[in-house]
Design a protein around this motif. Structure first.
Motif, PDB file in Angstrom:
ATOM      1  N   GLU A 187       0.809  -1.248  -0.111  1.00 36.69           N
ATOM      2  CA  GLU A 187       0.199  -0.022   0.008  1.00 36.69           C
ATOM      3  C   GLU A 187       1.066   1.251   0.136  1.00 36.69           C
ATOM      4  N   CYS A 188       0.271   2.207  -0.477  1.00 39.31           N
ATOM      5  CA  CYS A 188       1.028   3.489  -0.461  1.00 39.31           C
ATOM      6  C   CYS A 188       0.148   4.288  -0.302  1.00 39.31           C
ATOM      7  N   ASP A 189       0.133   5.214   0.832  1.00 46.04           N
ATOM      8  CA  ASP A 189      -0.711   6.109   1.411  1.00 46.04           C
ATOM      9  C   ASP A 189      -0.436   7.590   1.030  1.00 46.04           C
ATOM     10  N   GLY A 190       0.267   7.730   0.097  1.00 42.69           N
ATOM     11  CA  GLY A 190       0.715   9.119  -0.637  1.00 42.69           C
ATOM     12  C   GLY A 190       1.225  10.372   0.411  1.00 42.69           C
ATOM     13  N   LEU A 191       1.734   9.780   1.636  1.00 39.55           N
ATOM     14  CA  LEU A 191       2.038  10.749   2.480  1.00 39.55           C
ATOM     15  C   LEU A 191       3.436  11.190   2.298  1.00 39.55           C
ATOM     16  N   VAL A 192       4.214  10.389   1.741  1.00 40.14           N
ATOM     17  CA  VAL A 192       5.613  10.725   1.843  1.00 40.14           C
ATOM     18  C   VAL A 192       5.895  11.731   0.571  1.00 40.14           C
ATOM     19  N   ASP A 193       6.588  12.991   0.958  1.00 39.97           N
ATOM     20  CA  ASP A 193       6.917  14.085   0.007  1.00 39.97           C
ATOM     21  C   ASP A 193       8.003  13.843  -0.677  1.00 39.97           C
ATOM     22  N   ASN A 194       8.200  14.631  -1.639  1.00 39.77           N
ATOM     23  CA  ASN A 194       9.245  14.514  -2.721  1.00 39.77           C
ATOM     24  C   ASN A 194      10.644  14.401  -1.953  1.00 39.77           C
ATOM     25  N   ASP A 195      10.946  15.501  -1.173  1.00 37.97           N
ATOM     26  CA  ASP A 195      12.207  15.403  -0.577  1.00 37.97           C
ATOM     27  C   ASP A 195      12.541  14.084   0.560  1.00 37.97           C
ATOM     28  N   GLU A 196      11.526  13.919   0.946  1.00 36.79           N
ATOM     29  CA  GLU A 196      11.592  12.715   1.850  1.00 36.79           C
ATOM     30  C   GLU A 196      11.845  11.535   1.166  1.00 36.79           C
ATOM     31  N   TYR A 197      11.494  11.221   0.051  1.00 37.42           N
ATOM     32  CA  TYR A 197      11.486  10.041  -0.795  1.00 37.42           C
ATOM     33  C   TYR A 197      12.880   9.959  -1.307  1.00 37.42           C
ATOM     34  N   MET A 198      13.074  11.169  -1.962  1.00 37.06           N
ATOM     35  CA  MET A 198      14.645  11.315  -2.534  1.00 37.06           C
ATOM     36  C   MET A 198      15.640  10.826  -1.607  1.00 37.06           C
ATOM     37  N   VAL A 199      15.541  11.300  -0.578  1.00 39.93           N
ATOM     38  CA  VAL A 199      16.693  11.063   0.662  1.00 39.93           C
ATOM     39  C   VAL A 199      16.714   9.776   1.073  1.00 39.93           C
ATOM     40  N   ALA A 200      15.543   9.055   1.027  1.00 36.35           N
ATOM     41  CA  ALA A 200      15.537   7.915   1.486  1.00 36.35           C
ATOM     42  C   ALA A 200      15.633   6.510   0.426  1.00 36.35           C
ATOM     43  N   HIS A 201      15.743   7.160  -0.907  1.00 34.96           N
ATOM     44  CA  HIS A 201      15.705   6.207  -1.895  1.00 34.96           C
ATOM     45  C   HIS A 201      16.902   6.783  -2.934  1.00 34.96           C
ATOM     46  N   LEU A 202      17.933   7.271  -2.343  1.00 31.25           N
ATOM     47  CA  LEU A 202      19.092   7.883  -3.267  1.00 31.25           C
ATOM     48  C   LEU A 202      19.586   6.834  -4.378  1.00 31.25           C
ATOM     49  N   ASN A 203      19.871   5.370  -4.110  1.00 32.12           N
ATOM     50  CA  ASN A 203      20.431   4.662  -5.225  1.00 32.12           C
ATOM     51  C   ASN A 203      19.306   4.149  -5.885  1.00 32.12           C
ATOM     52  N   GLU A 204      17.827   4.180  -5.471  1.00 33.28           N
ATOM     53  CA  GLU A 204      16.750   3.597  -6.475  1.00 33.28           C
ATOM     54  C   GLU A 204      16.797   4.874  -7.463  1.00 33.28           C
ATOM     55  N   VAL A 205      16.596   6.031  -6.790  1.00 36.41           N
ATOM     56  CA  VAL A 205      16.400   7.104  -7.857  1.00 36.41           C
ATOM     57  C   VAL A 205      17.811   7.296  -8.783  1.00 36.41           C
ATOM     58  N   ALA A 206      19.007   7.249  -8.490  1.00 34.21           N
ATOM     59  CA  ALA A 206      20.062   7.148  -9.378  1.00 34.21           C
ATOM     60  C   ALA A 206      19.961   6.157 -10.324  1.00 34.21           C
ATOM     61  N   GLU A 207      19.561   4.990 -10.081  1.00 35.48           N
ATOM     62  CA  GLU A 207      19.463   3.817 -11.136  1.00 35.48           C
ATOM     63  C   GLU A 207      18.182   4.291 -12.035  1.00 35.48           C
ATOM     64  N   PHE A 208      17.131   4.701 -11.647  1.00 33.68           N
ATOM     65  CA  PHE A 208      15.880   5.036 -12.228  1.00 33.68           C
ATOM     66  C   PHE A 208      16.486   6.198 -13.324  1.00 33.68           C
ATOM     67  N   ASP A 209      17.122   7.037 -12.966  1.00 31.50           N
ATOM     68  CA  ASP A 209      17.621   8.323 -13.487  1.00 31.50           C
ATOM     69  C   ASP A 209      18.461   7.793 -14.994  1.00 31.50           C
ATOM     70  N   ARG A 210      19.428   6.871 -14.532  1.00 28.93           N
ATOM     71  CA  ARG A 210      20.514   6.180 -15.653  1.00 28.93           C
ATOM     72  C   ARG A 210      19.449   5.615 -16.501  1.00 28.93           C
ATOM     73  N   ARG A 211      18.617   4.531 -16.224  1.00 25.73           N
ATOM     74  CA  ARG A 211      17.735   3.872 -17.048  1.00 25.73           C
ATOM     75  C   ARG A 211      16.887   4.861 -18.046  1.00 25.73           C
ATOM     76  N   ALA A 212      16.450   5.976 -17.407  1.00 25.88           N
ATOM     77  CA  ALA A 212      15.733   6.806 -18.194  1.00 25.88           C
ATOM     78  C   ALA A 212      16.699   7.511 -19.390  1.00 25.88           C
ATOM     79  N   GLU A 213      17.828   7.618 -19.007  1.00 24.95           N
ATOM     80  CA  GLU A 213      18.893   8.163 -19.672  1.00 24.95           C
ATOM     81  C   GLU A 213      19.200   7.541 -21.148  1.00 24.95           C
ATOM     82  N   GLN A 214      19.097   6.180 -20.629  1.00 24.06           N
ATOM     83  CA  GLN A 214      19.285   5.085 -21.514  1.00 24.06           C
ATOM     84  C   GLN A 214      18.001   5.019 -22.751  1.00 24.06           C
ATOM     85  N   GLU A 215      16.941   5.274 -22.228  1.00 22.57           N
ATOM     86  CA  GLU A 215      15.643   4.841 -22.827  1.00 22.57           C
ATOM     87  C   GLU A 215      15.278   5.887 -23.571  1.00 22.57           C
ATOM     88  N   ILE A 216      15.386   7.301 -23.270  1.00 21.68           N
ATOM     89  CA  ILE A 216      14.970   8.330 -23.937  1.00 21.68           C
ATOM     90  C   ILE A 216      15.961   9.446 -24.438  1.00 21.68           C
TER      91      ILE A 216
END
Length: 178
Positions: free
Chosen positions: A145-174
């Protein structure tokens, strides 16, 4: 001769109306080209062959109708390639973009966590005269479940590696060319 002189202004008006019009779109596989016939400006979005075309979508989002080409990846991510009138785009994002009304301007991509969607997104945006072209990569939905309460800054700090991998894949795909 008088008839010819009367027809010339009418022909010029019809030609001007035919040239000025909405943004033209052409999709050939994983390449989507947007063109403004009145200015000759174009933007081409090329997606990785790993993305599979799914369908043409028409969705309501935050009061705007989004129409575009939806592509999916095996990892549960997707990319939506679309265009929109610049004024409607500015209403959607809640601010004016800083580009002239004519010409093409490519903005740096931005990654955000959207609590409303419970998804990580990376947006590539290009102003094309009086329109905006975008390619938006949507991350997979989180498990559970996702309650939608985690804001952008909190999520980015808590998931640095996930965000970096997501960005890397996007750069390869678009890739966006003007």
């Amino acid at each position: 001769m008088k008839r010819l002189l009367l027809l010339i202004p009418l022909m010029l008006i019809l030609a001007a109306c035919a040239v000025k019009g909405p943004l033209a779109e052409d999709r050939q596989g994983n390449v989507v080209t947007f063109a403004r016939p009145d200015t000759g400006n174009t933007v081409t979005v090329t997606l990785s062959p790993e993305l599979t075309y799914d369908k043409r979508v028409h969705r309501k989002f935050m009061g705007a109708t989004i129409e575009g080409w939806l592509y999916r990846a095996e990892d549960g991510t997707s990319v939506l390639v679309s265009s929109m009138d610049r004024a409607k785009f500015e209403d959607l994002i809640g601010r004016t973009i800083d580009a002239p009304r004519t010409g093409v301007r490519v903005y740096p991509p931005q990654t955000s966590w959207l609590p409303r969607l419970c998804q990580l997104v990376r947006a590539y945006v290009v102003s094309l005269d009086s329109d905006v072209v975008s390619a938006v990569k949507f991350g997979p939905r989180p498990e559970g479940e996702c309650d939608g309460l985690v804001d952008n800054d909190e999520y980015m700090v808590a998931h640095l590696n996930e965000v970096a991998e997501f960005d890397r894949r996007a750069e390869q795909e678009i890739r966006i060319d003007r």
